[in-house]
Motif scaffolding. Structure first.
Motif, PDB file in Angstrom:
ATOM      1  N   LEU A 119       0.825  -1.205   0.000  1.00 51.67           N
ATOM      2  CA  LEU A 119       0.000   0.000   0.000  1.00 51.67           C
ATOM      3  C   LEU A 119       0.859   1.254   0.000  1.00 51.67           C
ATOM      4  CD1 LEU A 119      -2.959  -0.676   2.495  1.00 51.67           C
ATOM      5  CD2 LEU A 119      -3.124  -0.297   0.049  1.00 51.67           C
ATOM      6  N   LEU A 120       1.882   1.282   0.837  1.00 55.43           N
ATOM      7  CA  LEU A 120       2.754   2.455   0.907  1.00 55.43           C
ATOM      8  C   LEU A 120       3.481   2.694  -0.402  1.00 55.43           C
ATOM      9  CD1 LEU A 120       4.204   1.936   4.494  1.00 55.43           C
ATOM     10  CD2 LEU A 120       2.868   3.904   3.742  1.00 55.43           C
ATOM     11  N   GLU A 121       3.935   1.611  -1.034  1.00 52.21           N
ATOM     12  CA  GLU A 121       4.669   1.748  -2.295  1.00 52.21           C
ATOM     13  C   GLU A 121       3.752   2.168  -3.441  1.00 52.21           C
ATOM     14  OE1 GLU A 121       6.591  -1.963  -2.938  1.00 52.21           O
ATOM     15  OE2 GLU A 121       8.130  -1.633  -1.402  1.00 52.21           O
ATOM     16  N   ARG A 122       2.544   1.628  -3.468  1.00 51.94           N
ATOM     17  CA  ARG A 122       1.650   1.873  -4.598  1.00 51.94           C
ATOM     18  C   ARG A 122       0.941   3.211  -4.516  1.00 51.94           C
ATOM     19  NH1 ARG A 122      -2.576  -2.653  -6.596  1.00 51.94           N
ATOM     20  NH2 ARG A 122      -0.566  -3.618  -7.068  1.00 51.94           N
ATOM     21  N   TYR A 123       0.495   3.595  -3.317  1.00 55.79           N
ATOM     22  CA  TYR A 123      -0.368   4.776  -3.202  1.00 55.79           C
ATOM     23  C   TYR A 123       0.271   5.963  -2.510  1.00 55.79           C
ATOM     24  CZ  TYR A 123      -3.821   1.302  -4.470  1.00 55.79           C
ATOM     25  OH  TYR A 123      -4.512   0.305  -5.109  1.00 55.79           O
ATOM     26  N   GLY A 124       1.487   5.810  -2.027  1.00 53.46           N
ATOM     27  CA  GLY A 124       2.109   6.919  -1.313  1.00 53.46           C
ATOM     28  C   GLY A 124       1.647   6.971   0.130  1.00 53.46           C
ATOM     29  N   HIS A 125       2.283   7.806   0.907  1.00 58.23           N
ATOM     30  CA  HIS A 125       2.045   7.828   2.338  1.00 58.23           C
ATOM     31  C   HIS A 125       0.613   8.186   2.710  1.00 58.23           C
ATOM     32  CE1 HIS A 125       6.617   8.715   2.790  1.00 58.23           C
ATOM     33  NE2 HIS A 125       6.375   7.452   2.529  1.00 58.23           N
ATOM     34  N   ARG A 154       4.773  14.575  10.622  1.00 61.12           N
ATOM     35  CA  ARG A 154       3.604  15.411  10.332  1.00 61.12           C
ATOM     36  C   ARG A 154       2.685  14.738   9.323  1.00 61.12           C
ATOM     37  NH1 ARG A 154       3.670  21.783   8.362  1.00 61.12           N
ATOM     38  NH2 ARG A 154       1.399  22.016   8.265  1.00 61.12           N
ATOM     39  N   THR A 155       3.264  14.172   8.285  1.00 57.83           N
ATOM     40  CA  THR A 155       2.457  13.478   7.272  1.00 57.83           C
ATOM     41  C   THR A 155       1.687  12.331   7.898  1.00 57.83           C
ATOM     42  OG1 THR A 155       4.027  14.008   5.518  1.00 57.83           O
ATOM     43  CG2 THR A 155       2.548  12.164   5.119  1.00 57.83           C
ATOM     44  N   PHE A 156       2.378  11.515   8.680  1.00 57.91           N
ATOM     45  CA  PHE A 156       1.714  10.374   9.306  1.00 57.91           C
ATOM     46  C   PHE A 156       0.601  10.829  10.239  1.00 57.91           C
ATOM     47  CE2 PHE A 156       1.109   7.407  12.771  1.00 57.91           C
ATOM     48  CZ  PHE A 156       0.834   6.235  12.076  1.00 57.91           C
ATOM     49  N   THR A 157       0.894  11.829  11.070  1.00 56.49           N
ATOM     50  CA  THR A 157      -0.074  12.275  12.073  1.00 56.49           C
ATOM     51  C   THR A 157      -1.342  12.814  11.425  1.00 56.49           C
ATOM     52  OG1 THR A 157       1.712  12.796  13.620  1.00 56.49           O
ATOM     53  CG2 THR A 157      -0.431  13.795  14.043  1.00 56.49           C
ATOM     54  N   VAL A 158      -1.192  13.652  10.425  1.00 53.58           N
ATOM     55  CA  VAL A 158      -2.361  14.248   9.764  1.00 53.58           C
ATOM     56  C   VAL A 158      -3.239  13.178   9.142  1.00 53.58           C
ATOM     57  CG1 VAL A 158      -3.095  15.670   7.804  1.00 53.58           C
ATOM     58  CG2 VAL A 158      -1.305  16.501   9.353  1.00 53.58           C
ATOM     59  N   TRP A 159      -2.630  12.227   8.428  1.00 54.11           N
ATOM     60  CA  TRP A 159      -3.427  11.259   7.685  1.00 54.11           C
ATOM     61  C   TRP A 159      -3.919  10.104   8.541  1.00 54.11           C
ATOM     62  CZ3 TRP A 159      -5.623  13.026   3.666  1.00 54.11           C
ATOM     63  CH2 TRP A 159      -5.012  14.044   2.935  1.00 54.11           C
ATOM     64  N   GLN A 160      -3.185   9.753   9.598  1.00 53.65           N
ATOM     65  CA  GLN A 160      -3.718   8.711  10.477  1.00 53.65           C
ATOM     66  C   GLN A 160      -4.905   9.260  11.267  1.00 53.65           C
ATOM     67  OE1 GLN A 160      -3.993   8.002  13.817  1.00 53.65           O
ATOM     68  NE2 GLN A 160      -2.592   9.329  14.941  1.00 53.65           N
ATOM     69  N   MET A 161      -4.874  10.545  11.599  1.00 51.78           N
ATOM     70  CA  MET A 161      -6.000  11.151  12.295  1.00 51.78           C
ATOM     71  C   MET A 161      -7.220  11.250  11.379  1.00 51.78           C
ATOM     72  SD  MET A 161      -4.199  14.120  14.637  1.00 51.78           S
ATOM     73  CE  MET A 161      -5.732  14.532  15.446  1.00 51.78           C
ATOM     74  N   THR A 162      -6.978  11.573  10.121  1.00 52.31           N
ATOM     75  CA  THR A 162      -8.088  11.635   9.157  1.00 52.31           C
ATOM     76  C   THR A 162      -8.728  10.264   8.982  1.00 52.31           C
ATOM     77  OG1 THR A 162      -6.994  13.448   7.972  1.00 52.31           O
ATOM     78  CG2 THR A 162      -8.707  12.218   6.785  1.00 52.31           C
TER      79      THR A 162
END
Length: 225
Positions: A119-125, A154-162
């Motif tokens: 998933l990380l490789e195909r769709y980005g973080h 920051r990227t992880f935090t924003v998107w895991q919260m979403t």
């Protein structure tokens, strides 16, 4: 002589059964399970989707054993557990690295790690972090994997919260809405939970389908060129 046996069977908790967990621990159990399933590798087997949906349904007074939960505290516990768990898993991954996942003996855990990396490789973080929320086991291992791969905090935090907010609150509210609109809905709880689990995986299935279509189109263009 039979009384201790009866009492022990009543006190026993099945960690794989949503109603058993809710009857034993209530709202606090929901928060704890969300934290463990999304933050600790040992929690990969816990029933996240079915627990959230069933808990939402029980907020309407529907269900066995007289279990009734309050919607507000339930939403707070579910969302907090899901968000705090994912962030904890990420921090564990940053410190322990891939060695943590490599030591896992469970075949399901190793398969989940493989799918999370895909998933990380195909769709980005960003997209992978959101989509992983809807896939059992993958939502457990992607968080430490993101930490091990040094996805920006920051990227992880924003998107895991979403993703965590949509997943946890969405399933609770879906259960609540269904329990409010259909009398005696608990009679159909098992098939409904199965349907909810399937529906929750649709975002990933749809994204995989779109990805394959894009790859097919790109292949045709290369052939024509």
């Amino acid at each position: 002589m039979t009384t201790p046996v009866v009492l022990s069977s009543q006190l026993a908790v099945n960690p794989l059964d949503a109603q058993s967990l809710l009857a034993a621990f209530g709202v606090l159990g929901v928060g704890a399970v969300m934290f463990a399933e999304t933050g600790l590798l040992v929690g990969f087997f816990l029933p996240g989707d079915s627990l959230l949906f069933t808990a939402g349904l029980l907020c309407t007074g529907t269900g066995q054993h007289g279990v009734r939960l309050s919607l507000g505290p339930l939403l707070a516990a579910a969302v907090f557990g899901a968000l705090a768990g994912a962030q904890c898993g990420y921090l564990i991954g940053r410190r322990a690295g891939r060695t943590l996942l490599a030591r896992g003996r469970s075949a399901r855990l190793r398969e989940g790690a493989r799918r999370a990396e895909e998933l990380l490789e195909r769709y980005g973080h960003a997209k992978a972090i959101v989509l992983a929320r809807f896939v059992p086991v993958v939502r457990t291992v992607l968080n430490p994997l993101a930490g091990a791969l040094e996805v920006p905090v920051r990227t992880f935090t924003v998107w895991q919260m979403t993703g965590g907010l949509v997943w946890s609150a969405g399933l609770v509210l879906a259960g609540y809405a269904l329990g409010s609109s259909i009398p005696d809905v608990d009679r159909y709880l098992l098939p409904l939970v199965a349907v909810i689990v399937v529906l929750s995986s649709l975002p990933v299935a749809a994204e995989l389908y779109r990805g394959r279509k894009r790859a097919a189109k790109a292949g045709k263009k290369e052939v024509r060129g």
